[in-house]
Design a protein around this motif. Sequence first.
Motif, mmCIF file in Angstrom:
data_model
loop_
_atom_site.group_PDB
_atom_site.id
_atom_site.type_symbol
_atom_site.label_atom_id
_atom_site.label_comp_id
_atom_site.label_asym_id
_atom_site.label_seq_id
_atom_site.Cartn_x
_atom_site.Cartn_y
_atom_site.Cartn_z
ATOM 1 N N SER A 53 0.857 -1.180 0.000
ATOM 2 C CA SER A 53 0.000 0.000 0.000
ATOM 3 C C SER A 53 0.891 1.227 0.000
ATOM 4 O O SER A 53 2.122 1.123 -0.025
ATOM 5 C CB SER A 53 -0.899 -0.004 1.244
ATOM 6 O OG SER A 53 -0.114 0.162 2.415
ATOM 7 N N GLU A 54 0.273 2.390 0.064
ATOM 8 C CA GLU A 54 1.055 3.620 0.100
ATOM 9 C C GLU A 54 1.932 3.669 1.343
ATOM 10 O O GLU A 54 3.048 4.167 1.321
ATOM 11 C CB GLU A 54 0.114 4.836 0.091
ATOM 12 C CG GLU A 54 0.835 6.177 -0.006
ATOM 13 C CD GLU A 54 -0.129 7.343 -0.014
ATOM 14 O OE1 GLU A 54 0.327 8.460 0.264
ATOM 15 O OE2 GLU A 54 -1.327 7.140 -0.283
ATOM 16 N N ALA A 55 1.415 3.107 2.454
ATOM 17 C CA ALA A 55 2.139 3.167 3.722
ATOM 18 C C ALA A 55 2.988 1.930 3.990
ATOM 19 O O ALA A 55 3.958 2.001 4.751
ATOM 20 C CB ALA A 55 1.156 3.361 4.877
ATOM 21 N N GLY A 56 2.615 0.799 3.405
ATOM 22 C CA GLY A 56 3.301 -0.445 3.730
ATOM 23 C C GLY A 56 3.713 -1.244 2.517
ATOM 24 O O GLY A 56 3.431 -0.874 1.376
ATOM 25 N N VAL A 57 4.386 -2.362 2.786
ATOM 26 C CA VAL A 57 4.851 -3.253 1.722
ATOM 27 C C VAL A 57 4.084 -4.569 1.833
ATOM 28 O O VAL A 57 3.420 -4.837 2.835
ATOM 29 C CB VAL A 57 6.368 -3.494 1.821
ATOM 30 C CG1 VAL A 57 7.129 -2.197 1.661
ATOM 31 C CG2 VAL A 57 6.746 -4.162 3.151
ATOM 32 N N SER A 58 4.173 -5.403 0.809
ATOM 33 C CA SER A 58 3.494 -6.695 0.840
ATOM 34 C C SER A 58 4.231 -7.651 1.776
ATOM 35 O O SER A 58 5.379 -7.408 2.167
ATOM 36 C CB SER A 58 3.443 -7.302 -0.564
ATOM 37 O OG SER A 58 4.744 -7.679 -0.988
ATOM 38 N N SER A 59 3.569 -8.764 2.115
ATOM 39 C CA SER A 59 4.206 -9.774 2.973
ATOM 40 C C SER A 59 5.485 -10.298 2.341
ATOM 41 O O SER A 59 6.497 -10.503 3.020
ATOM 42 C CB SER A 59 3.237 -10.940 3.223
ATOM 43 O OG SER A 59 2.218 -10.573 4.109
ATOM 44 N N PHE A 60 5.456 -10.509 1.016
ATOM 45 C CA PHE A 60 6.635 -11.032 0.336
ATOM 46 C C PHE A 60 7.766 -10.007 0.322
ATOM 47 O O PHE A 60 8.933 -10.357 0.492
ATOM 48 C CB PHE A 60 6.289 -11.446 -1.096
ATOM 49 C CG PHE A 60 7.439 -12.108 -1.818
ATOM 50 C CD1 PHE A 60 7.802 -13.403 -1.510
ATOM 51 C CD2 PHE A 60 8.162 -11.426 -2.778
ATOM 52 C CE1 PHE A 60 8.879 -14.015 -2.138
ATOM 53 C CE2 PHE A 60 9.230 -12.031 -3.421
ATOM 54 C CZ PHE A 60 9.581 -13.326 -3.107
ATOM 55 N N GLN A 122 4.278 6.098 6.762
ATOM 56 C CA GLN A 122 4.924 4.795 6.624
ATOM 57 C C GLN A 122 4.649 3.988 7.877
ATOM 58 O O GLN A 122 4.569 4.543 8.971
ATOM 59 C CB GLN A 122 6.443 4.938 6.484
ATOM 60 C CG GLN A 122 6.939 5.421 5.150
ATOM 61 C CD GLN A 122 8.467 5.361 5.090
ATOM 62 O OE1 GLN A 122 9.070 4.332 5.356
ATOM 63 N NE2 GLN A 122 9.084 6.473 4.746
ATOM 64 N N TYR A 123 4.528 2.666 7.718
ATOM 65 C CA TYR A 123 4.438 1.809 8.892
ATOM 66 C C TYR A 123 5.832 1.668 9.488
ATOM 67 O O TYR A 123 6.798 1.385 8.785
ATOM 68 C CB TYR A 123 3.917 0.421 8.533
ATOM 69 C CG TYR A 123 2.487 0.393 8.049
ATOM 70 C CD1 TYR A 123 1.503 1.175 8.664
ATOM 71 C CD2 TYR A 123 2.107 -0.415 6.980
ATOM 72 C CE1 TYR A 123 0.191 1.151 8.225
ATOM 73 C CE2 TYR A 123 0.798 -0.454 6.533
ATOM 74 C CZ TYR A 123 -0.151 0.332 7.152
ATOM 75 O OH TYR A 123 -1.448 0.311 6.724
ATOM 76 N N ARG A 124 5.915 1.883 10.790
ATOM 77 C CA ARG A 124 7.176 1.724 11.501
ATOM 78 C C ARG A 124 6.943 0.832 12.716
ATOM 79 O O ARG A 124 5.891 0.890 13.359
ATOM 80 C CB ARG A 124 7.708 3.077 11.993
ATOM 81 C CG ARG A 124 8.076 4.069 10.892
ATOM 82 C CD ARG A 124 9.400 3.718 10.245
ATOM 83 N NE ARG A 124 9.897 4.810 9.404
ATOM 84 C CZ ARG A 124 10.995 4.734 8.662
ATOM 85 N NH1 ARG A 124 11.709 3.604 8.670
ATOM 86 N NH2 ARG A 124 11.385 5.751 7.931
ATOM 87 N N GLY A 125 7.919 0.037 13.047
ATOM 88 C CA GLY A 125 7.810 -0.811 14.224
ATOM 89 C C GLY A 125 9.087 -1.573 14.448
ATOM 90 O O GLY A 125 10.013 -1.519 13.637
ATOM 91 N N GLY A 126 9.140 -2.294 15.545
ATOM 92 C CA GLY A 126 10.326 -3.043 15.899
ATOM 93 C C GLY A 126 10.500 -3.015 17.407
ATOM 94 O O GLY A 126 9.629 -2.530 18.143
ATOM 95 N N PRO A 127 11.617 -3.525 17.910
ATOM 96 C CA PRO A 127 11.813 -3.608 19.360
ATOM 97 C C PRO A 127 11.612 -2.305 20.119
ATOM 98 O O PRO A 127 10.979 -2.303 21.173
ATOM 99 C CB PRO A 127 13.256 -4.110 19.474
ATOM 100 C CG PRO A 127 13.448 -4.927 18.243
ATOM 101 C CD PRO A 127 12.700 -4.204 17.170
ATOM 102 N N ALA A 128 12.160 -1.201 19.629
ATOM 103 C CA ALA A 128 12.008 0.062 20.355
ATOM 104 C C ALA A 128 10.540 0.420 20.532
ATOM 105 O O ALA A 128 10.121 0.872 21.610
ATOM 106 C CB ALA A 128 12.740 1.189 19.613
#
Length: 490
Positions: A53-60, A122-128
């Motif tokens: 999508s505009e904000a994210g990427v596909s699973s692959f 954009q989608y952001r995420g991770g440990p922090a």
Amino acid sequence: MEKYVSFLNGILWSDIVIYILLGIGLLFTILTRFLQVRHLKEMVTLLFQGKSSEAGVSSFQALSIALSGRVGTGNIAGVATAIAFGGPGAVFWMWTISFIGASSAFIESTLAQIYKVKQDNQYRGGPAYYIEKGIGWKWFAVLYALTAIIALAILMPGVQSNSIAIGVDNAFGINPVITGITIVILLGFIIFGGIKRIANAAQIIVPFMALGYILISLIIIAMHISELPAVISLIFRSAFGLDSAFGGIIGMAISWGVKRGMYSNEAGQGTGAHPAAAAEVSHPAKQGLVQAFSVYIDTLFVCSATAFMILFTGMYNTQAGDGSFIVNNLKGIEAGPGFTQAAINSVLPGFGAGFVAIALFFFAFTTLMAYYYIAETNIAYLTRGKNSNWPMLALKLGILATTFYGTMNEASLAWALGDIGLGVTVWLNIIAISILAKPALVSLKDYEKQKKQGLDPVFNPKALGIKNADYWEEEFKRDTEFTLSKRKVE
């Protein structure tokens, strides 16, 4: 400097640390009821579902970015190093950490999805992000972010670029300075294009490079197929100290197998969680399962390809703890890409050096792309609500500089610095996911329940008692409102 680096590594990768990491991975395996076996078919199916999508990427695409980080020089040079200092038995322990590491990858990647945010479109995420939102320890989240930036932008890029430079020099006699400049130009073009360019490059390069490498290994295995039982037996006997030659280094086999296995597959390190958060999916567990499968691709397929090529051809050395050689078939060749080059050359004369150099270039280059993206995500975490242009530019220039420097570094120092970066980030993330595993386990149970009902699972964190999953709360609310309005129209 090497003295202090070795001292730190001795602490970060002591025997007790190795066993703790194995124990935590085993605990997650039990708590998820061996999801890496139960959901293997589902993992493969999910690889090809979902769209960007505009904000994210596909699973692959998210998988490809994660594999960019996982499939790197560790798959070629790292496996050779494990065999050089841990013997053939180290391969078994690499497989072991891969199997149980798949559950750790699921936990951290699912948590990254649960607590992801939409930041600067954009989608952001991770440990922090999941440390702050899930545990509430902002200081610990900041510590992880700073550590990850230092590890991935300063300490670890040199391992990748150093291996490229050595491989290219061995194969083509090209000066490391020329190699370094070439890498910097190509990497700069990719990282200045943002996440979309990284994702597009990764989804093309990663499958191509992995399949090509595995194909060559299958050719070599086929040419030595009669030796397969003996090689498998050697790996297992050496892993448990039952081989007369390698029985005295069982501790080294476990230590090097786990260390190099974790360096390669990155399960538990938290790095794979960053691209997992960027995926556009309807339920966090979906991307968790996809990321779990990426560990298999890395270690069980690509690392095994390297190990079998080296062991089938006997092109390796193994040192005992006192520095003497148990096996010394490649006199004067340092542990690393040279083992794999010699293995392929012994079967396909004149082909091995060039092929491994090219494979190393693609493997390590895509890992550098992933390192940048992960470091960028942690910069984004630290600069939320602030102007991040200058920090992002400094990051780009910094990783390009350390990448270039790595091509001129000593291989042993490059790997030692990389081990420090890996060790610190692993420890911080393992502490976090051990405390915060419950939401991921609840998410898995919810996913399985909806699948049994024949549904395409969606995620409602409030109904599951999961707090601070703000993105998903809003997403579920929007989906519900859309469904209601559609029914009214009908």
